[in-house]
Design an enzyme around this catalytic site. Structure first.
Site, mmCIF file in Angstrom:
data_model
loop_
_atom_site.group_PDB
_atom_site.id
_atom_site.type_symbol
_atom_site.label_atom_id
_atom_site.label_comp_id
_atom_site.label_asym_id
_atom_site.label_seq_id
_atom_site.Cartn_x
_atom_site.Cartn_y
_atom_site.Cartn_z
ATOM 1 N N TRP A 10 37.531 40.926 41.868
ATOM 2 C CA TRP A 10 37.185 42.380 42.209
ATOM 3 C C TRP A 10 37.543 42.681 43.743
ATOM 4 O O TRP A 10 37.496 43.825 44.048
ATOM 5 C CB TRP A 10 35.491 42.510 42.109
ATOM 6 C CG TRP A 10 35.260 42.692 40.439
ATOM 7 C CD1 TRP A 10 36.213 42.589 39.478
ATOM 8 C CD2 TRP A 10 33.779 43.131 40.001
ATOM 9 N NE1 TRP A 10 35.190 42.685 38.527
ATOM 10 C CE2 TRP A 10 33.941 43.001 38.572
ATOM 11 C CE3 TRP A 10 32.984 43.446 40.548
ATOM 12 C CZ2 TRP A 10 33.074 43.442 37.992
ATOM 13 C CZ3 TRP A 10 31.575 43.866 40.022
ATOM 14 C CH2 TRP A 10 31.726 43.976 38.459
ATOM 15 N N HIS A 97 42.826 31.980 47.901
ATOM 16 C CA HIS A 97 43.682 33.470 47.401
ATOM 17 C C HIS A 97 44.601 33.763 48.753
ATOM 18 O O HIS A 97 44.473 33.483 49.651
ATOM 19 C CB HIS A 97 42.488 34.415 47.188
ATOM 20 C CG HIS A 97 43.067 35.587 46.734
ATOM 21 N ND1 HIS A 97 43.831 36.592 47.525
ATOM 22 C CD2 HIS A 97 43.176 35.890 45.288
ATOM 23 C CE1 HIS A 97 44.395 37.504 46.405
ATOM 24 N NE2 HIS A 97 44.246 37.128 45.280
ATOM 25 N N GLU A 99 45.270 36.297 49.915
ATOM 26 C CA GLU A 99 44.802 37.323 50.781
ATOM 27 C C GLU A 99 43.794 36.669 52.018
ATOM 28 O O GLU A 99 43.906 36.865 53.034
ATOM 29 C CB GLU A 99 43.892 38.462 50.265
ATOM 30 C CG GLU A 99 44.798 39.437 49.403
ATOM 31 C CD GLU A 99 44.418 40.071 48.428
ATOM 32 O OE1 GLU A 99 43.329 40.134 47.862
ATOM 33 O OE2 GLU A 99 44.890 40.606 47.506
ATOM 34 N N GLY A 175 49.197 42.812 43.297
ATOM 35 C CA GLY A 175 48.967 44.395 43.776
ATOM 36 C C GLY A 175 50.264 45.155 44.085
ATOM 37 O O GLY A 175 50.090 46.094 44.548
ATOM 38 N N GLY A 236 43.507 41.265 39.477
ATOM 39 C CA GLY A 236 42.798 42.130 40.330
ATOM 40 C C GLY A 236 42.777 43.301 40.078
ATOM 41 O O GLY A 236 41.683 43.694 39.369
ATOM 42 N N GLY A 237 43.380 44.239 40.238
ATOM 43 C CA GLY A 237 43.566 45.722 39.996
ATOM 44 C C GLY A 237 42.896 45.995 38.624
ATOM 45 O O GLY A 237 41.868 46.816 38.444
HETATM 46 P P1 PGA Z 1 46.680 42.028 40.951
HETATM 47 O O1 PGA Z 1 45.740 40.854 42.045
HETATM 48 O O2 PGA Z 1 46.372 41.817 39.762
HETATM 49 O O3 PGA Z 1 46.106 43.257 41.405
HETATM 50 O O4 PGA Z 1 47.748 41.730 41.377
HETATM 51 C C1 PGA Z 1 45.727 39.409 41.251
HETATM 52 C C2 PGA Z 1 44.972 38.874 42.419
HETATM 53 O O5 PGA Z 1 45.034 39.007 43.559
HETATM 54 O O6 PGA Z 1 44.256 37.862 41.919
#
Ligand code: PGA
Length: 252
Positions: A10, A97, A99, A175, A236-237
């Site tokens: 999330w 991750h 990020e 993303g 993610g999204g």
């Molecule tokens: P996403 O993100 O499905 O929005 O591309 C995946 C993730 O970061 O685990």
């Protein structure tokens, strides 16, 4: 037999009210599904973890954290330890991750420490890694992925892999709406399994679930998940909407 896993990351989304609502919706959506060897996991923010754990008790839904600190406890203002996660009933933590690597400077060496601490706390790890677009353009994706795995995981003994799930997430697909093709995912997952086999043997390599992450949606999940070395997804999204997430779970 290794498990299939659909895990929703999330990220920094959903306040308390939205967390309660989405947990309820996801629980309901999977209640009557024949999950067929598939685990369903969500990873809300730290502040809403305890609520999510409480509200998913006695259901098929599992709750994971998105990160944790490498130290056991101490003067680390703003951080959360593995012990704290365990104490509220969290059993799984996402580490590495992209990020976290890109925005918070997490290196392979730091991740090796986090991995060790998580295992010492009996937490299962969803360990993420993946190449950037420039790596792929230069044909370096396998070398990058191999070094990420070796540098953060190869200090472990083979037993540790009972508690590790791998998540291959090409940074260029996260993303962005851009997804690795099912063939690109399969090729990389097979490479990852071979990398594990070269150090730990094929029995260990075959027992580890390897998830794909990066713009997985209901429209592409089935084809990606049909590949022999793809054991699920880190979403993610699309994990923020019950209909999309539920459809991805159903893709198995
Ligand atoms: P996403 O993100 O499905 O929005 O591309 C995946 C993730 O970061 O685990």
């Amino acid at each position: 037999m290794r498990k299939n896993i659909v895990a929703g990351n999330w990220k920094m989304n959903n306040d308390l009210k939205a967390t309660r609502k989405l947990v309820k919706q996801i629980k309901k959506s999977i209640e009557d599904k024949d999950l067929n060897n598939t685990r369903v996991v969500i990873a809300p923010t730290f502040v809403n973890l305890a609520t999510a754990v409480k509200r998913s008790k006695k259901s098929k839904l599992e709750v994971a954290a998105q990160n944790m600190h490498q130290a056991t406890n101490g003067a680390y203002t703003g951080e959360v330890s593995g012990e704290m996660l365990k104490s509220i009933g969290v059993k799984t933590v996402i580490l590495g991750h992209s990020e976290r690597r890109a925005y918070f400077g997490e290196t392979d060496a730091l991740l090796a420490e986090k991995v060790n601490t998580a295992l010492a706390n009996n937490l299962e790890i969803i360990f993420c890694f993946g190449e950037e677009l420039t790596d792929r353009k230069e044909g370096n994706q396998e070398a990058v992925v191999e070094s990420q795995i070796k540098n953060a995981l190869f200090q472990l003994d083979s037993n540790a892999f009972k508690h590790i799930v791998l998540a291959y997430e090409p940074v260029w697909a996260i993303g962005t709406g851009e997804t690795a093709s099912p063939e690109q995912a399969q090729d990389m997952h097979a490479f990852i399994r071979n990398t594990l086999a070269s150090k730990y043997g094929s029995e260990v390599a075959d027992s580890v679930s390897i998830l794909y992450g990066g713009s997985v949606k209901p429209a592409n999940a089935k084809e990606i998940f049909s590949k022999p070395d793809v054991d699920g997804g880190l979403i993610g999204g699309a994990s923020l909407k019950v209909d999309d997430f539920s459809a991805i779970v159903s893709a198995f």
